[in-house]
Design an enzyme around this catalytic site. Structure first.
Site, PDB file in Angstrom:
ATOM      1  N   ILE A 149       0.997  -1.196   0.080  1.00 51.34           N
ATOM      2  CA  ILE A 149      -0.115  -0.013   0.180  1.00 51.34           C
ATOM      3  C   ILE A 149       0.963   1.385  -0.003  1.00 51.34           C
ATOM      4  O   ILE A 149       0.479   2.310  -0.840  1.00 51.34           O
ATOM      5  CB  ILE A 149      -0.956  -0.107   1.208  1.00 51.34           C
ATOM      6  CG1 ILE A 149      -2.052  -1.252   1.022  1.00 51.34           C
ATOM      7  CG2 ILE A 149      -1.702   1.431   1.311  1.00 51.34           C
ATOM      8  CD1 ILE A 149      -2.976  -1.377   2.263  1.00 51.34           C
ATOM      9  N   ALA A 224      -3.860   2.972   8.663  1.00 55.91           N
ATOM     10  CA  ALA A 224      -3.169   1.773   9.019  1.00 55.91           C
ATOM     11  C   ALA A 224      -3.721   0.898  10.017  1.00 55.91           C
ATOM     12  O   ALA A 224      -4.754   0.191   9.606  1.00 55.91           O
ATOM     13  CB  ALA A 224      -1.565   1.837   9.209  1.00 55.91           C
ATOM     14  N   GLU A 254     -13.003   1.074  18.554  1.00 55.61           N
ATOM     15  CA  GLU A 254     -13.914   1.248  17.330  1.00 55.61           C
ATOM     16  C   GLU A 254     -15.298   0.226  17.718  1.00 55.61           C
ATOM     17  O   GLU A 254     -15.157  -0.742  17.989  1.00 55.61           O
ATOM     18  CB  GLU A 254     -13.316   0.907  15.998  1.00 55.61           C
ATOM     19  CG  GLU A 254     -12.051   1.403  15.622  1.00 55.61           C
ATOM     20  CD  GLU A 254     -11.504   1.045  14.149  1.00 55.61           C
ATOM     21  OE1 GLU A 254     -12.224   0.022  13.610  1.00 55.61           O
ATOM     22  OE2 GLU A 254     -10.593   1.403  13.679  1.00 55.61           O
ATOM     23  N   HIS A 273     -12.984   3.790   9.430  1.00 51.41           N
ATOM     24  CA  HIS A 273     -12.042   2.651   8.904  1.00 51.41           C
ATOM     25  C   HIS A 273     -12.751   2.242   7.504  1.00 51.41           C
ATOM     26  O   HIS A 273     -13.057   1.281   7.456  1.00 51.41           O
ATOM     27  CB  HIS A 273     -12.431   1.575  10.068  1.00 51.41           C
ATOM     28  CG  HIS A 273     -11.217   0.795   9.991  1.00 51.41           C
ATOM     29  ND1 HIS A 273     -10.489   0.126  11.313  1.00 51.41           N
ATOM     30  CD2 HIS A 273     -10.275   0.478   9.056  1.00 51.41           C
ATOM     31  CE1 HIS A 273      -9.682  -0.660  10.922  1.00 51.41           C
ATOM     32  NE2 HIS A 273      -9.305  -0.618   9.583  1.00 51.41           N
TER      33      HIS A 273
END
Length: 301
Positions: A149, A224, A254, A273
């Protein structure tokens, strides 16, 4: 039977349903007490990042875990390995989406004008402050971690006229970037983007000290893993004006909950996210995992 515990492209849910029994419960992470019960008798699980594949769940009998993404910190990979459970990540399928998120969000943070909406809605015309933004061309993109990435983000950054530096003690090469130390990266980069997994070594990697070492006026992007950034220290740095802006796509907790530290923090972009979740990436990830899980279970192609 395959248990799918989080959202998946509907076309590939149907593709699997045509081949075997499917239990599709995309809200299951919000009902953890039901998770083990639902998994009992399943041959495979398909999950994203919220389903915790660990503990007693590992003994419910499934043989395969398909991960709709690449991070594996929600999966006890050692426990899976000990039980002969194969874990399949969707390596490469959402690379472009995350890289685009990094570079486009960095451009927004550097320009700054996109934060002017509240003042404009109040009747002001903040053309002076809005006109102080910066171009992304000519800036230094610093990548902490240099996997697939990060390399794609480097390619996109170079296409926009950025120079790229990177730090990664595990990288085999640094094609497309200048290899530097971590300290040099923090000191030189106009944009710092994180591309490391969450481990004991990387937890809190970007804390008060690292934030203070960043170039004045720099921006930070974390697409990330949550926990890599000390969120309260970042909020302090933004309030103090040491950083020009930041974007967080992942968080230590989260969903965030009501006690999060982000209220009224300036120049901060928060997203739930979704750096690797676009319509195109979701289709690619879903196809990759659907086909891989079907193959491992000897279902028709």
């Amino acid at each position: 039977m395959i248990l799918i515990t989080e959202f998946m492209d509907e076309a590939w849910v149907d593709w699997l349903r045509a081949r075997t029994d499917i239990d599709y419960q995309p809200d299951l992470p919000d009902r953890p007490d039901d998770l083990a019960r639902s998994a009992t008798g399943a041959a495979a699980l398909i999950v994203r990042n919220r389903t915790q594949v660990r503990g007693d769940l590992l003994d419910t009998g499934f043989r395969v875990v398909g991960r709709l993404g690449v991070g594996l910190d929600n999966i006890d990979t050692d426990g899976c390995r000990a039980r002969g459970i194969e874990v399949i990540p969707a390596t490469g399928a959402n690379t472009l989406s995350v890289a685009e998120y990094v570079v486009t969000t960095a451009a927004m943070l550097l320009r700054g004008a996109y934060f002017m909406r509240p003042a404009m809605e109040a009747g002001d015309w903040p053309r002076g402050p809005a006109g102080q933004g910066r171009e992304i061309a000519g800036k230094v993109l610093g990548l902490l971690g240099y996997g697939a990435i990060a390399r794609e983000a480097a390619r996109l950054g170079r296409a926009l006229g950025m120079s790229v530096i990177a730090h990664d003690p595990f990288a085999g090469d640094f094609e497309g970037a200048e290899a530097v130390t971590r300290d040099a990266l923090l000191a030189r980069a106009d944009v710092v983007s994180l591309h490391v997994p969450l481990t004991e070594e990387t937890k809190g990697l970007i804390g008060a000290g690292a934030l203070a070492a960043m170039k004045p006026g720099a921006v930070l992007v974390n697409a990330a893993r949550g926990g890599i950034v000390d969120e309260r220290a970042l909020c302090d740095a933004l309030r103090d004006g040491r950083l020009a802006g930041a974007a967080l796509d992942c968080f230590a907790t989260e969903p965030l909950g009501a006690e999060n530290p982000f209220a009224d923090v300036p120049n901060l972009i928060l997203t739930p996210h979704v750096g690797g979740v676009t319509a195109e990436a979701n289709a690619r990830v879903s196809e990759m995992i659907a086909r891989a899980v079907a193959d491992r279970l000897d279902l028709p192609a």
